[in-house]
Structure formats: structure tokens, C-alpha cells
Enzyme design. Structure first.
Site, short mmCIF file in Angstrom:
data_model
loop_
_atom_site.label_atom_id
_atom_site.label_comp_id
_atom_site.label_asym_id
_atom_site.label_seq_id
_atom_site.Cartn_x
_atom_site.Cartn_y
_atom_site.Cartn_z
N ALA A 1 0.82 -1.21 0.00
CA ALA A 1 0.00 0.00 0.00
C ALA A 1 0.86 1.27 0.00
CB ALA A 1 -0.94 -0.01 1.20
N CYS A 2 2.03 1.20 0.61
CA CYS A 2 2.91 2.37 0.69
C CYS A 2 3.66 2.62 -0.62
CB CYS A 2 3.91 2.20 1.83
SG CYS A 2 5.03 0.81 1.59
#
Length: 178
Positions: A154-155
């Protein structure tokens, strides 16, 4: 008799995948209860899990009660298998060191059921030697730690630490209940 599964949901972005795990287990005929950390409720609402499981979702240690019950003990006793989906680095660290400061951790400390932990976190966190030491400690205590997936996180980083696909988590749970 239906097997009872308790799904613990901790506060990482991957907690949305726990919805699919709960949904599939209910479809397969299991009785599913859900406990969420306060951080998990920032990502997804308890109502989602309550709707799918048809059971009250526990989020608070000191909920108002409509009947007397030492809830963490009664849940711990009726559970055939506990699965933490996803398990954050914070949660793993607390569990590995005996910290029971919320309802989910307290209930895990009281259960004699099998425990499956599906970790999910950033690659650097996953590879951190402190986290890996906590994983080894939990394995030594008999906890079943699932592998993590590899891919885009997600990052935006790419690497290990990604939550295992929900279908593989379900299959692991089902296999352990046989």
C-alpha cells in the site's frame, strides 16, 4: 456441531481482506465471531463484519453489557480456532511479550484453541530483526504463523510483508480444523 472460528482484525490497511475471509468461512458453514482492535475500526467498520458474520463484533474491553458474561473467557472457551487477519507488527510485538491491553489480546491470552497469525506490514518492518525475533517467539509458543506474500504494498514499496491472499488464509484455517 458447527466449528467456531474467531477472527481478530488489527489495524493495518490489509484489514479489508479480512472481510473476504469472514464471508467465505460463513458461506462454508462455520460460526464466525469477529474481534477488532480500535485501530482496525479506523480502516473498516464493525458493522461490515457484523452483517457478514451475523454476530456482534467486539471492539471494546469494557463494553456495556446486556447480560453478565466474562466475555473474553467465554469466547476463548468456545473458539476452535483463532485467526488474526491481518496481524500488524505492533500486535505481534505485544502478543509475543505477553501484553494484553485490549480485548483481542486478552482473549488470545485466555484461549487454548489453535491460533493462526497472518502478518501484514511494510517490507522493512517485516524484515526487522525485532519483528522476526517476535515471530520466532510466537512459533516457539505454538502459534501458527503464515507466510507473507510478495508484491506491491500500500505504501508503494515492493517486497515481502504483504498479507497472504485471502483464499490461502481460508484454506489454511479449514485445513487446521479437520
Amino acid at each position: 456441531m458447527k466449528k467456531n472460528i474467531t477472527i481478530g482484525v488489527t489495524g493495518g490497511i490489509a484489514c479489508y481482506k479480512a472481510v473476504e475471509v469472514v464471508n467465505e468461512l460463513v458461506k462454508r458453514g462455520y460460526e464466525v465471531n469477529v474481534m477488532m482492535t480500535n485501530n482496525a475500526t479506523e480502516f473498516i467498520t464493525p458493522l461490515t463484519f457484523q452483517t457478514l458474520s451475523k454476530n456482534k463484533v467486539i471492539t471494546e474491553m469494557f463494553d456495556k453489557v446486556d447480560k453478565w458474561d466474562t466475555e473474553h473467557i467465554s469466547i476463548a472457551k468456545k473458539t476452535n480456532l483463532f485467526a488474526i487477519v491481518p496481524a500488524t507488527a505492533n500486535f505481534i510485538g505485544k502478543l509475543a511479550n505477553g501484553i494484553a491491553d485490549d480485548m483481542l489480546l486478552t482473549t488470545l491470552m485466555a484461549t487454548k484453541a489453535q491460533v493462526v497469525i497472518a502478518p501484514a506490514m511494510n517490507t522493512a518492518m517485516w524484515e526487522n530483526p525485532i519483528l522476526q525475533d517476535n515471530i520466532r517467539k510466537l512459533e516457539m509458543y505454538g502459534y501458527n504463523i503464515l507466510e507473507t506474500g510478495t508484491g506491491k504494498l500500500a505504501c508503494g514499496d515492493v517486497g515481502s510483508g504483504k498479507l497472504l491472499e485471502w483464499q490461502k488464509i481460508v484454506e489454511n484455517i479449514v485445513e487446521r480444523l479437520k
